[in-house]
Design a protein around this motif. Sequence first.
Motif, PDB file in Angstrom:
ATOM      1  N   UNK A  71      23.396  41.657  38.286  1.00  0.00           N
ATOM      2  CA  UNK A  71      24.485  41.351  39.214  1.00  0.00           C
ATOM      3  C   UNK A  71      25.680  40.760  38.480  1.00  0.00           C
ATOM      4  N   UNK A  72      25.396  39.844  37.562  1.00  0.00           N
ATOM      5  CA  UNK A  72      26.466  39.217  36.791  1.00  0.00           C
ATOM      6  C   UNK A  72      27.266  40.276  36.035  1.00  0.00           C
ATOM      7  N   UNK A  73      26.555  41.186  35.386  1.00  0.00           N
ATOM      8  CA  UNK A  73      27.233  42.203  34.592  1.00  0.00           C
ATOM      9  C   UNK A  73      28.102  43.099  35.470  1.00  0.00           C
ATOM     10  N   UNK A  74      27.587  43.473  36.645  1.00  0.00           N
ATOM     11  CA  UNK A  74      28.370  44.304  37.555  1.00  0.00           C
ATOM     12  C   UNK A  74      29.578  43.545  38.093  1.00  0.00           C
ATOM     13  N   UNK A  75      29.405  42.255  38.349  1.00  0.00           N
ATOM     14  CA  UNK A  75      30.534  41.444  38.814  1.00  0.00           C
ATOM     15  C   UNK A  75      31.614  41.363  37.742  1.00  0.00           C
ATOM     16  N   UNK A  76      31.187  41.235  36.489  1.00  0.00           N
ATOM     17  CA  UNK A  76      32.165  41.130  35.403  1.00  0.00           C
ATOM     18  C   UNK A  76      32.926  42.433  35.197  1.00  0.00           C
ATOM     19  N   UNK A  77      32.304  43.568  35.537  1.00  0.00           N
ATOM     20  CA  UNK A  77      33.042  44.828  35.488  1.00  0.00           C
ATOM     21  C   UNK A  77      34.275  44.783  36.383  1.00  0.00           C
ATOM     22  N   UNK A  78      34.167  44.030  37.473  1.00  0.00           N
ATOM     23  CA  UNK A  78      35.248  43.968  38.459  1.00  0.00           C
ATOM     24  C   UNK A  78      36.161  42.770  38.236  1.00  0.00           C
ATOM     25  N   UNK A  79      36.110  42.200  37.048  1.00  0.00           N
ATOM     26  CA  UNK A  79      36.892  41.005  36.746  1.00  0.00           C
ATOM     27  C   UNK A  79      38.382  41.166  37.049  1.00  0.00           C
ATOM     28  N   UNK A  80      39.022  42.296  36.712  1.00  0.00           N
ATOM     29  CA  UNK A  80      40.455  42.418  37.052  1.00  0.00           C
ATOM     30  C   UNK A  80      40.720  42.278  38.551  1.00  0.00           C
ATOM     31  N   UNK A  81      39.838  42.861  39.376  1.00  0.00           N
ATOM     32  CA  UNK A  81      40.014  42.738  40.823  1.00  0.00           C
ATOM     33  C   UNK A  81      39.775  41.308  41.282  1.00  0.00           C
ATOM     34  N   UNK A  82      38.808  40.657  40.672  1.00  0.00           N
ATOM     35  CA  UNK A  82      38.540  39.264  41.022  1.00  0.00           C
ATOM     36  C   UNK A  82      39.749  38.388  40.739  1.00  0.00           C
ATOM     37  N   UNK A  83      40.388  38.622  39.613  1.00  0.00           N
ATOM     38  CA  UNK A  83      41.558  37.819  39.255  1.00  0.00           C
ATOM     39  C   UNK A  83      42.722  38.061  40.211  1.00  0.00           C
ATOM     40  N   UNK A  84      42.874  39.307  40.655  1.00  0.00           N
ATOM     41  CA  UNK A  84      43.998  39.648  41.527  1.00  0.00           C
ATOM     42  C   UNK A  84      43.769  39.208  42.972  1.00  0.00           C
ATOM     43  N   UNK A  85      42.525  39.301  43.437  1.00  0.00           N
ATOM     44  CA  UNK A  85      42.242  39.079  44.860  1.00  0.00           C
ATOM     45  C   UNK A  85      41.538  37.759  45.145  1.00  0.00           C
ATOM     46  N   UNK A  86      40.915  37.183  44.128  1.00  0.00           N
ATOM     47  CA  UNK A  86      40.106  35.989  44.341  1.00  0.00           C
ATOM     48  C   UNK A  86      38.727  36.282  44.885  1.00  0.00           C
ATOM     49  N   UNK A  87      38.389  37.569  45.082  1.00  0.00           N
ATOM     50  CA  UNK A  87      37.070  37.945  45.600  1.00  0.00           C
ATOM     51  C   UNK A  87      36.081  37.989  44.442  1.00  0.00           C
ATOM     52  N   UNK A  88      35.025  37.210  44.570  1.00  0.00           N
ATOM     53  CA  UNK A  88      34.029  37.095  43.509  1.00  0.00           C
ATOM     54  C   UNK A  88      32.633  37.336  44.073  1.00  0.00           C
ATOM     55  N   UNK A  89      31.661  37.408  43.184  1.00  0.00           N
ATOM     56  CA  UNK A  89      30.275  37.695  43.565  1.00  0.00           C
ATOM     57  C   UNK A  89      29.435  36.442  43.336  1.00  0.00           C
ATOM     58  N   UNK A  90      28.577  36.148  44.313  1.00  0.00           N
ATOM     59  CA  UNK A  90      27.696  34.985  44.202  1.00  0.00           C
ATOM     60  C   UNK A  90      26.265  35.406  44.525  1.00  0.00           C
ATOM     61  N   UNK A  91      25.344  35.103  43.623  1.00  0.00           N
ATOM     62  CA  UNK A  91      23.921  35.347  43.855  1.00  0.00           C
ATOM     63  C   UNK A  91      23.289  34.076  44.396  1.00  0.00           C
ATOM     64  N   UNK A  92      22.682  34.186  45.562  1.00  0.00           N
ATOM     65  CA  UNK A  92      21.956  33.070  46.168  1.00  0.00           C
ATOM     66  C   UNK A  92      20.470  33.394  46.081  1.00  0.00           C
ATOM     67  N   UNK A  93      19.755  32.673  45.238  1.00  0.00           N
ATOM     68  CA  UNK A  93      18.346  32.956  44.973  1.00  0.00           C
ATOM     69  C   UNK A  93      17.463  32.081  45.852  1.00  0.00           C
ATOM     70  N   UNK A  94      16.769  32.715  46.798  1.00  0.00           N
ATOM     71  CA  UNK A  94      15.938  32.007  47.773  1.00  0.00           C
ATOM     72  C   UNK A  94      14.491  31.946  47.283  1.00  0.00           C
TER      73      UNK A  94
END
Length: 386
Positions: free
Chosen positions: A71-94
């Motif tokens: 998940x982390x690696x896939x989120x980092x692929x989208x880093x440019x979009x995260x920087x522009x939009x502020x939308x990020x990925x969070x893993x919640x491990x239950x």
Amino acid sequence: MSFLCKHKLPGTAHFCGHGHPENAPCGAFEYVRVERPEDLPPADPRWVDVAVLDMNHGWPNLGHDGLVHSLLDLACELLPLSRETGVRVRALSFDVRRSGMVPEAPGGRFSLYLGTGGPGSLDPYENDGLSEVSQGIREDPSWQAPLFRLFDRILADDGTALLAVCHTFGVLCRWSGLARHVLRGPEKGGKSAGVLENVLTPEASEHPWFRRFSRALGSTGRLRILDNRLFDLIPEPGPFPEGMTPIGWETLGVGGPQGDAITMIEIARDPGGTMPRFFGVNHHPEVLDRTRQIQIVRQKLARGEVSATWVAERLEALTRTLPDEDSEERLRQTSSYTLLEPLRFHLWRQVRRRIEALGMEVDLHEDRVAAGLPLPTFSALAGALS
């Protein structure tokens, strides 16, 4: 897709971190462990929350961290979009089995769930801490009913996905009634572990997504897997229910005949008709880059987290190769088709929808993944927001 940022330099691991889940230094990803209700952070419109069903009951393992790192690696692929939009990925491990923490059903903050492997019997009522099948696990089974209700809700929601490996796959088989768990006896060599083989079903060769895998494998349909399981899942008599598709079977040894244990099942397909959205496998596609995993195993031993016996078993599986082939590449191929690309598809969808819900448009669509088209480069993503 791969790229280099200042946290991914040549010669380093393909993901950030130090052998255990943690936040990405770039800010595109966050990891939260949920063992008590108060551990759950509030929902935030700029966080795409992914629920990880940790079925390990506190046991040391590689698979949970492998899923989170994917998940982390896939989120980092989208880093440019995260920087522009502020939308990020969070893993919640239950912590499902040990703490009884089951995430909320879809319709609120979650539309993507991941299920891990784990020790002991697939039936929590059999885990008394004494029997062979329990592997020392003494379990409170009260988590099972709410988890089964969660599965019901996921199945009913076409916009929600669950990708499951190993123990969660077995629990899904029990919930659905598709297969019963049977302890592997001496006639099958006991526990199935190491680099082994599965074979795709005829249905997989006609499946819009898995037929590409079938073509890549050739006429035999045989794929490499990294296995670590005590139980076979034996399908109940009769055809699979409508909409549920068998994808893979065990083989009785590498090059051997097909066995009677089902190893991959699509429970439901995405409404687009191509990608599985409710899917489970009985192997470990989340354990990637065996060289890196060996390093993580040794780090765990150095920190005193695991026993020498645990290390020896993992190293035996992680260092095994088969003659006259690139086993590492074949395992990567299996991981790509049975976990990483479906995960990328569903994560991209959630990120795209969240960006659009915030009133922005983005040139990013999960159908590109489903169609097998080349993925956009890191620089192209930087200009994807309109």
